[in-house]
Design a protein around this motif. Structure first.
Motif, PDB file in Angstrom:
ATOM      1  N   THR A  14      44.964  15.495  14.248  1.00 50.81           N
ATOM      2  CA  THR A  14      46.265  16.194  14.843  1.00 50.81           C
ATOM      3  C   THR A  14      46.049  16.029  16.248  1.00 50.81           C
ATOM      4  O   THR A  14      45.069  16.607  16.525  1.00 50.81           O
ATOM      5  CB  THR A  14      46.674  17.696  14.317  1.00 50.81           C
ATOM      6  OG1 THR A  14      46.665  17.497  12.862  1.00 50.81           O
ATOM      7  CG2 THR A  14      47.919  17.941  14.610  1.00 50.81           C
ATOM      8  N   GLY A  47      43.194  18.618  23.456  1.00 52.05           N
ATOM      9  CA  GLY A  47      42.229  19.437  23.072  1.00 52.05           C
ATOM     10  C   GLY A  47      40.980  19.451  24.097  1.00 52.05           C
ATOM     11  O   GLY A  47      39.947  20.510  23.803  1.00 52.05           O
ATOM     12  N   ARG A 117      48.916  24.730  18.992  1.00 46.26           N
ATOM     13  CA  ARG A 117      48.094  24.696  17.706  1.00 46.26           C
ATOM     14  C   ARG A 117      49.021  23.844  16.664  1.00 46.26           C
ATOM     15  O   ARG A 117      50.231  23.598  16.862  1.00 46.26           O
ATOM     16  CB  ARG A 117      47.868  25.865  16.876  1.00 46.26           C
ATOM     17  CG  ARG A 117      46.905  26.722  17.932  1.00 46.26           C
ATOM     18  CD  ARG A 117      46.593  28.053  17.170  1.00 46.26           C
ATOM     19  NE  ARG A 117      45.744  28.918  17.669  1.00 46.26           N
ATOM     20  CZ  ARG A 117      44.459  28.462  18.032  1.00 46.26           C
ATOM     21  NH1 ARG A 117      43.656  27.637  17.293  1.00 46.26           N
ATOM     22  NH2 ARG A 117      43.715  29.593  18.879  1.00 46.26           N
ATOM     23  N   ASP A 118      48.282  23.077  15.749  1.00 42.20           N
ATOM     24  CA  ASP A 118      49.097  22.435  14.859  1.00 42.20           C
ATOM     25  C   ASP A 118      49.643  23.314  13.698  1.00 42.20           C
ATOM     26  O   ASP A 118      49.277  24.608  13.679  1.00 42.20           O
ATOM     27  CB  ASP A 118      48.416  21.166  14.133  1.00 42.20           C
ATOM     28  CG  ASP A 118      47.253  21.459  13.464  1.00 42.20           C
ATOM     29  OD1 ASP A 118      46.884  22.816  12.991  1.00 42.20           O
ATOM     30  OD2 ASP A 118      46.491  20.517  13.257  1.00 42.20           O
ATOM     31  N   LYS A 120      48.443  23.672  10.724  1.00 42.31           N
ATOM     32  CA  LYS A 120      47.297  24.155  10.042  1.00 42.31           C
ATOM     33  C   LYS A 120      46.630  25.143  11.031  1.00 42.31           C
ATOM     34  O   LYS A 120      45.729  25.840  10.500  1.00 42.31           O
ATOM     35  CB  LYS A 120      46.417  23.305   9.727  1.00 42.31           C
ATOM     36  CG  LYS A 120      47.125  22.245   8.588  1.00 42.31           C
ATOM     37  CD  LYS A 120      46.222  21.375   8.145  1.00 42.31           C
ATOM     38  CE  LYS A 120      46.864  20.562   6.927  1.00 42.31           C
ATOM     39  NZ  LYS A 120      45.988  19.236   6.699  1.00 42.31           N
ATOM     40  N   ALA A 122      45.075  24.583  13.930  1.00 40.04           N
ATOM     41  CA  ALA A 122      44.020  24.077  14.655  1.00 40.04           C
ATOM     42  C   ALA A 122      44.235  23.601  16.219  1.00 40.04           C
ATOM     43  O   ALA A 122      45.330  23.442  16.380  1.00 40.04           O
ATOM     44  CB  ALA A 122      43.863  22.525  14.206  1.00 40.04           C
ATOM     45  N   ILE A 124      44.726  22.027  19.388  1.00 37.36           N
ATOM     46  CA  ILE A 124      45.151  20.690  19.851  1.00 37.36           C
ATOM     47  C   ILE A 124      45.472  20.230  21.315  1.00 37.36           C
ATOM     48  O   ILE A 124      45.581  19.201  21.605  1.00 37.36           O
ATOM     49  CB  ILE A 124      46.055  20.041  18.822  1.00 37.36           C
ATOM     50  CG1 ILE A 124      47.404  20.564  19.022  1.00 37.36           C
ATOM     51  CG2 ILE A 124      45.549  20.109  17.489  1.00 37.36           C
ATOM     52  CD1 ILE A 124      48.677  19.813  18.140  1.00 37.36           C
TER      53      ILE A 124
END
Length: 154
Positions: A14, A47, A117-118, A120, A122, A124
């Motif tokens: 992602t 990121g 964040r994505d 999920k 994470a 990014i």
């Protein structure tokens, strides 16, 4: 077989694409106009803290890239929204001063650097906005991030 493996790997990665970065910027600027903010400058970093896209509205003062970038860069490399860096600077000024040295003065510990964040969770990237009050800058960033279908952490 190799093509299928590459497609699977791409599906797992992602990132903030240029298209999403442009959406974030466009919607952040629209939010600024909607709530009558001063001219904004918006940067989106990935990121690793690399610039994906930047825009400075007409009438925004010169030098705003460095401020917007410093907010976003500080957020993503430290892993906390820049509003938290403000708290850290007040609680542990020597630590934040040392961070500034470690990162060649690129960190701006002022609200307006929002983590991205994505779905999920994470990390990014980050968005840095400058031009109005720090809280308004963060609100514009959050509007852009949400419009891109991502999660913002201010």
């Amino acid at each position: 077989m190799q093509i299928a493996a590459n497609e699977k790997r791409k599906a797992l990665v992602t990132e903030i694409t240029l298209r999403k970065a442009r959406t974030i910027i466009r919607k952040a600027l629209e939010k600024g106009r909607e709530i009558d903010l001063k001219p904004l400058s918006v940067v989106v970093v990935d990121g690793g803290g690399h610039v994906q896209a930047f825009e400075r509205e007409d009438g925004a003062p010169a030098g705003r890239f460095q401020i917007a970038f410093g907010k976003a860069y500080g957020a993503v490399v430290i892993g906390v929204p820049s509003s938290k860096l403000v708290d850290m600077a007040l609680e542990r000024p020597h630590f934040v001063n040392a961070l500034s040295g470690v990162y060649d003065g690129k960190i701006v510990p002022v609200a307006g650097g929002v983590l991205v964040r994505d779905k999920k969770g994470a990390l990014i990237g980050a968005v840095g906005v400058t031009g109005d009050t720090s809280d308004n800058d963060a609100a514009a960033a959050l509007a852009g991030i949400e419009a891109a279908g991502l999660i913002g952490e201010a």
